[in-house]
Design an enzyme around this catalytic site. Structure first.
Site, mmCIF file in Angstrom:
data_model
loop_
_atom_site.group_PDB
_atom_site.id
_atom_site.type_symbol
_atom_site.label_atom_id
_atom_site.label_comp_id
_atom_site.label_asym_id
_atom_site.label_seq_id
_atom_site.Cartn_x
_atom_site.Cartn_y
_atom_site.Cartn_z
ATOM 1 C CB CYS A 1 0.538 1.685 4.205
ATOM 2 S SG CYS A 1 -1.158 1.063 4.107
ATOM 3 C CB CYS B 1 -0.893 -0.050 1.243
ATOM 4 S SG CYS B 1 -1.617 1.501 1.739
#
Length: 106
Positions: A32, A29
């Site tokens: 993230c 991600c």
């Protein structure tokens, strides 16, 4: 931030009488990774709380159970209940995460 590796330890941690903050993330991600660049400052601001992270690809079932539709997501638990949830679209800056935590924890 301590990593949670099993559903059992997750359930033990969220049973706390004090609020605990849990970040749901995944290795693939990009948002993230962006959050990882600023989250230390937010953790410092809220260092009187315990912080944990869950890799939603490694600990299966938790994201579905707690309606984590996007990552990263910040969830706050107390006494085994989810008391707050900040979805991925609102976790893009330290200000937005800090503001969410102030609203929920102050």
């Amino acid at each position: 931030m301590e990593a949670i590796k099993s559903v059992e330890s997750f359930n033990e941690i969220i049973a706390s009488e004090q609020p605990v903050i849990i970040k749901f993330y995944a290795d693939w991600c990009p948002d993230c990774k962006r959050m990882d660049m600023f989250i230390d400052g937010v953790i410092e601001e809220f260092n009187n709380y315990d912080w944990y992270e869950v890799n939603s690809d490694e600990v299966e079932g938790l994201a579905e159970k707690y309606e984590v539709m996007g990552i990263p997501s910040m969830l706050i638990f107390k006494n085994g209940e989810k008391i707050a949830h900040q979805h991925s679209a609102y976790t893009k800056s330290p200000e937005s995460v800090s503001e969410f935590l102030h609203q929920q924890l102050d």
